[in-house]
Design a protein around this motif. Structure first.
Motif, PDB file in Angstrom:
ATOM      1  N   ALA A 147     -97.845  43.057  18.576  1.00 27.86           N
ATOM      2  CA  ALA A 147     -97.947  42.057  19.602  1.00 27.86           C
ATOM      3  C   ALA A 147     -97.560  43.029  20.758  1.00 27.86           C
ATOM      4  CB  ALA A 147     -96.914  41.073  19.634  1.00 27.86           C
ATOM      5  N   VAL A 148     -97.882  42.555  22.019  1.00 27.28           N
ATOM      6  CA  VAL A 148     -97.743  43.349  23.079  1.00 27.28           C
ATOM      7  C   VAL A 148     -96.237  43.501  23.496  1.00 27.28           C
ATOM      8  CG1 VAL A 148     -97.956  43.377  25.581  1.00 27.28           C
ATOM      9  CG2 VAL A 148    -100.029  42.566  24.360  1.00 27.28           C
TER      10      VAL A 148
ATOM     11  N   ALA B  48    -106.669  48.889  20.648  1.00 28.93           N
ATOM     12  CA  ALA B  48    -108.292  48.352  20.492  1.00 28.93           C
ATOM     13  C   ALA B  48    -107.920  46.960  20.749  1.00 28.93           C
ATOM     14  CB  ALA B  48    -108.746  48.700  19.285  1.00 28.93           C
ATOM     15  N   THR B  49    -107.154  46.247  20.030  1.00 27.28           N
ATOM     16  CA  THR B  49    -106.860  44.809  19.954  1.00 27.28           C
ATOM     17  C   THR B  49    -106.482  44.254  21.299  1.00 27.28           C
ATOM     18  OG1 THR B  49    -106.295  44.824  17.695  1.00 27.28           O
ATOM     19  CG2 THR B  49    -105.665  43.001  18.828  1.00 27.28           C
ATOM     20  N   HIS B  50    -105.550  45.030  21.919  1.00 26.43           N
ATOM     21  CA  HIS B  50    -105.100  44.494  23.140  1.00 26.43           C
ATOM     22  C   HIS B  50    -106.342  44.570  24.266  1.00 26.43           C
ATOM     23  CE1 HIS B  50    -100.923  45.339  21.693  1.00 26.43           C
ATOM     24  NE2 HIS B  50    -101.286  44.159  21.042  1.00 26.43           N
ATOM     25  N   LEU B  51    -106.865  45.691  24.304  1.00 17.56           N
ATOM     26  CA  LEU B  51    -108.162  45.752  24.988  1.00 17.56           C
ATOM     27  C   LEU B  51    -109.183  44.445  25.122  1.00 17.56           C
ATOM     28  CD1 LEU B  51    -109.036  49.548  25.019  1.00 17.56           C
ATOM     29  CD2 LEU B  51    -108.236  48.333  26.915  1.00 17.56           C
TER      30      LEU B  51
ATOM     31  N   ARG C 170    -118.204  47.630  23.619  1.00 17.94           N
ATOM     32  CA  ARG C 170    -119.113  49.226  23.351  1.00 17.94           C
ATOM     33  C   ARG C 170    -117.950  50.023  24.106  1.00 17.94           C
ATOM     34  NH1 ARG C 170    -123.317  49.886  20.822  1.00 17.94           N
ATOM     35  NH2 ARG C 170    -124.800  48.353  20.335  1.00 17.94           N
ATOM     36  N   VAL C 171    -117.311  49.527  25.242  1.00 13.57           N
ATOM     37  CA  VAL C 171    -116.331  50.352  25.807  1.00 13.57           C
ATOM     38  C   VAL C 171    -115.036  50.905  25.035  1.00 13.57           C
ATOM     39  CG1 VAL C 171    -114.812  50.239  27.769  1.00 13.57           C
ATOM     40  CG2 VAL C 171    -117.098  49.253  28.137  1.00 13.57           C
ATOM     41  N   VAL C 172    -114.757  49.826  24.137  1.00 13.85           N
ATOM     42  CA  VAL C 172    -113.613  50.019  23.220  1.00 13.85           C
ATOM     43  C   VAL C 172    -114.224  51.153  22.264  1.00 13.85           C
ATOM     44  CG1 VAL C 172    -112.087  49.124  21.724  1.00 13.85           C
ATOM     45  CG2 VAL C 172    -112.573  47.844  23.638  1.00 13.85           C
ATOM     46  N   GLN C 173    -115.407  51.158  21.634  1.00 17.66           N
ATOM     47  CA  GLN C 173    -116.047  52.221  20.972  1.00 17.66           C
ATOM     48  C   GLN C 173    -116.011  53.462  21.538  1.00 17.66           C
ATOM     49  OE1 GLN C 173    -120.356  51.635  20.440  1.00 17.66           O
ATOM     50  NE2 GLN C 173    -120.325  53.596  19.072  1.00 17.66           N
ATOM     51  N   GLU C 174    -116.126  53.619  22.636  1.00 19.75           N
ATOM     52  CA  GLU C 174    -116.280  54.867  23.142  1.00 19.75           C
ATOM     53  C   GLU C 174    -114.949  55.447  23.407  1.00 19.75           C
ATOM     54  OE1 GLU C 174    -118.743  56.827  24.291  1.00 19.75           O
ATOM     55  OE2 GLU C 174    -119.931  55.501  23.550  1.00 19.75           O
ATOM     56  N   LEU C 175    -113.894  54.574  23.757  1.00 22.38           N
ATOM     57  CA  LEU C 175    -112.417  55.056  24.024  1.00 22.38           C
ATOM     58  C   LEU C 175    -111.862  55.448  22.718  1.00 22.38           C
ATOM     59  CD1 LEU C 175    -111.179  52.326  26.286  1.00 22.38           C
ATOM     60  CD2 LEU C 175    -111.584  54.674  26.848  1.00 22.38           C
TER      61      LEU C 175
ATOM     62  N   GLN D 113    -116.269  46.810  15.632  1.00 25.29           N
ATOM     63  CA  GLN D 113    -116.426  45.344  15.645  1.00 25.29           C
ATOM     64  C   GLN D 113    -115.159  44.704  14.830  1.00 25.29           C
ATOM     65  OE1 GLN D 113    -120.505  44.787  14.807  1.00 25.29           O
ATOM     66  NE2 GLN D 113    -121.030  44.352  17.016  1.00 25.29           N
ATOM     67  N   VAL D 114    -114.642  45.516  13.927  1.00 24.94           N
ATOM     68  CA  VAL D 114    -113.673  44.838  13.101  1.00 24.94           C
ATOM     69  C   VAL D 114    -112.704  44.303  13.923  1.00 24.94           C
ATOM     70  CG1 VAL D 114    -112.337  46.888  12.660  1.00 24.94           C
ATOM     71  CG2 VAL D 114    -112.206  45.211  11.192  1.00 24.94           C
ATOM     72  N   TYR D 115    -112.197  44.857  14.989  1.00 26.08           N
ATOM     73  CA  TYR D 115    -111.139  44.481  15.828  1.00 26.08           C
ATOM     74  C   TYR D 115    -111.612  42.941  16.499  1.00 26.08           C
ATOM     75  CZ  TYR D 115    -109.440  48.889  15.367  1.00 26.08           C
ATOM     76  OH  TYR D 115    -108.881  50.358  14.970  1.00 26.08           O
ATOM     77  N   THR D 116    -112.830  42.630  16.786  1.00 27.49           N
ATOM     78  CA  THR D 116    -113.439  41.671  17.298  1.00 27.49           C
ATOM     79  C   THR D 116    -112.796  40.399  16.524  1.00 27.49           C
ATOM     80  OG1 THR D 116    -115.464  41.549  16.132  1.00 27.49           O
ATOM     81  CG2 THR D 116    -115.427  42.444  18.375  1.00 27.49           C
ATOM     82  N   LEU D 117    -112.839  40.680  14.936  1.00 29.44           N
ATOM     83  CA  LEU D 117    -112.473  39.617  14.115  1.00 29.44           C
ATOM     84  C   LEU D 117    -110.886  39.478  14.279  1.00 29.44           C
ATOM     85  CD1 LEU D 117    -114.236  41.030  10.965  1.00 29.44           C
ATOM     86  CD2 LEU D 117    -114.903  39.105  12.472  1.00 29.44           C
ATOM     87  N   VAL D 118    -110.160  40.163  14.495  1.00 30.63           N
ATOM     88  CA  VAL D 118    -108.563  40.325  14.632  1.00 30.63           C
ATOM     89  C   VAL D 118    -108.633  39.544  15.709  1.00 30.63           C
ATOM     90  CG1 VAL D 118    -106.282  41.243  15.157  1.00 30.63           C
ATOM     91  CG2 VAL D 118    -108.140  42.307  13.703  1.00 30.63           C
ATOM     92  N   THR D 119    -109.345  39.591  16.905  1.00 28.41           N
ATOM     93  CA  THR D 119    -109.159  38.886  18.123  1.00 28.41           C
ATOM     94  C   THR D 119    -109.343  37.198  18.047  1.00 28.41           C
ATOM     95  OG1 THR D 119    -109.607  40.742  19.594  1.00 28.41           O
ATOM     96  CG2 THR D 119    -109.757  38.511  20.603  1.00 28.41           C
ATOM     97  N   ALA D 120    -110.590  37.146  17.276  1.00 26.54           N
ATOM     98  CA  ALA D 120    -111.113  35.751  17.106  1.00 26.54           C
ATOM     99  C   ALA D 120    -110.080  35.294  15.987  1.00 26.54           C
ATOM    100  CB  ALA D 120    -112.398  35.759  16.408  1.00 26.54           C
ATOM    101  N   ASP D 121    -109.497  35.635  15.113  1.00 23.94           N
ATOM    102  CA  ASP D 121    -108.439  35.035  14.351  1.00 23.94           C
ATOM    103  C   ASP D 121    -107.248  34.777  15.369  1.00 23.94           C
ATOM    104  OD1 ASP D 121    -109.724  35.185  12.077  1.00 23.94           O
ATOM    105  OD2 ASP D 121    -108.607  37.129  11.436  1.00 23.94           O
TER     106      ASP D 121
END
Length: 347
Positions: free
Chosen positions: A142-143, A284-287, A295-300, A310-318
């Protein structure tokens, strides 16, 4: 980078000798592929070693099946090998689904190479699917947990405290891998890095470089370390160009960086397992939680494919579903309700 050649034990029969000879012929093709991976794709030594082990097991399997040439490999051979990876049917240790998938990927890459180079007439692995590994979502802090971790990282006296704070701030502030952070040289930090638009150059997998901006906290911590602490550490060594130094003035190792994080996590009272990659996952998750484009996170992060990110988008959705279910007044039925209630006019 030779693949270990099978030896024929004393007293072995003709079949054993023939299998060993078959393996030697197949190994020549494997050596060519490993050379291609090293020169053309610039894979790391660790990745090449993994490919070497995986393909050595495959070569032994093919030789035992009487396959003497790469053009004699059939789809059923590849399928049987993939099955043997999971149950140990080839006489070697059974692998987990994720390890078996990695080995199968090495085999498919080899066959694609042989086809592209004209060494084989077809790709017998094209229709063989590796075992699907279980999907493990990355576990982010967590932050407020990250804030607490970074706050205690620099506690203590001496230059090591400033170094540790700068290291962990950089890992989280840039989403860097631990190998990228300890591999930094002074030239990788731009002259303006300590200014408002500071960036850092990271060298990722396959020696690929990317430029990543540093946040204000990481810049401030790095400036404090470079100005007030690093000169003291340099005095104990031989002028290493590394950004992060140990107490002997040499480049900080990954093991020492790992220990630094573990110590900080303990002081912050974080009881679950925390690794350097945890900070990368958290970055990545906090971004994404803050609205960043995937795609910005991908570049970073330096991911070759957006599918990895995109696995991080699943974390965010959860996380969104969890917050919604806890905070929204109509997210769940009241515990005492036996059925669906009728909305009132106020709804």
């Amino acid at each position: 980078m030779p693949v270990s050649s099978p030896s024929t034990p004393a007293g072995a029969g003709p079949a054993d000798a023939a299998a060993a000879a078959d393996a030697v012929r197949l190994e020549r093709a494997v050596r060519e592929y490993l050379g291609h991976l090293q020169v053309e794709r610039g894979l790391s030594a660790n990745t090449l070693a993994a490919y070497r082990r995986d393909l050595a097991r495959y070569v032994r399997f093919l030789a035992g099946a009487g396959v003497r040439e790469v053009d004699a490999v059939r789809e059923e051979h590849v399928s049987a090998f993939v099955a043997a990876l999971r149950d140990g049917g080839d006489g070697a240790s059974a692998l987990t689904a994720s390890s078996a998938a990695r080995t199968a990927s090495a085999v498919r890459g080899w066959h694609r190479f042989l086809l592209a180079e004209g060494r084989a007439g077809d790709d017998p692995s094209a229709e063989v699917r590796p075992p699907a590994p279980p999907r493990r979502l990355p576990k982010a802090l967590a932050v407020d947990e990250v804030a607490g971790l970074l706050q205690v990282a620099g506690l203590g006296e001496g230059p090591a405290a400033l170094r540790d704070r700068a290291l962990l701030e950089l890992l989280y502030g840039c989403g860097a891998r631990i190998s990228e952070a300890v591999g930094l040289d002074l030239d990788d930090v731009s002259p303006a890095a300590l200014g408002e638009d500071g960036v850092v150059r990271l060298r990722g997998k396959g020696s690929k470089e990317r430029i990543v901006p540093m946040g204000s906290f990481a810049r401030a911590a790095l400036e404090a370390y470079l100005v007030r602490a690093r000169p003291q550490l340099t005095a104990s060594g031989r002028g290493s160009p590394a950004v992060f130094l140990n107490t002997r003035g040499a480049r900080l190792s990954r093991q020492s960086a790992w220990a630094t994080l573990q110590a900080a996590a303990g002081r912050a009272g974080i009881v679950r397992a925390v690794s350097p990659h945890t900070l990368r996952h958290s970055f990545a998750t906090h971004l994404l939680q803050g609205g960043a484009d995937v795609r910005v996170v991908q570049e970073l992060l330096g991911h070759a494919s957006v599918a990895t990110t995109q696995v991080y988008t699943l974390v965010t959705a959860d996380s969104l579903r969890e917050v919604h279910s806890v905070t929204h007044p109509r997210a769940r039925f009241p515990a005492a309700a036996s059925g669906v209630t009728t909305p009132s006019r106020a709804d």
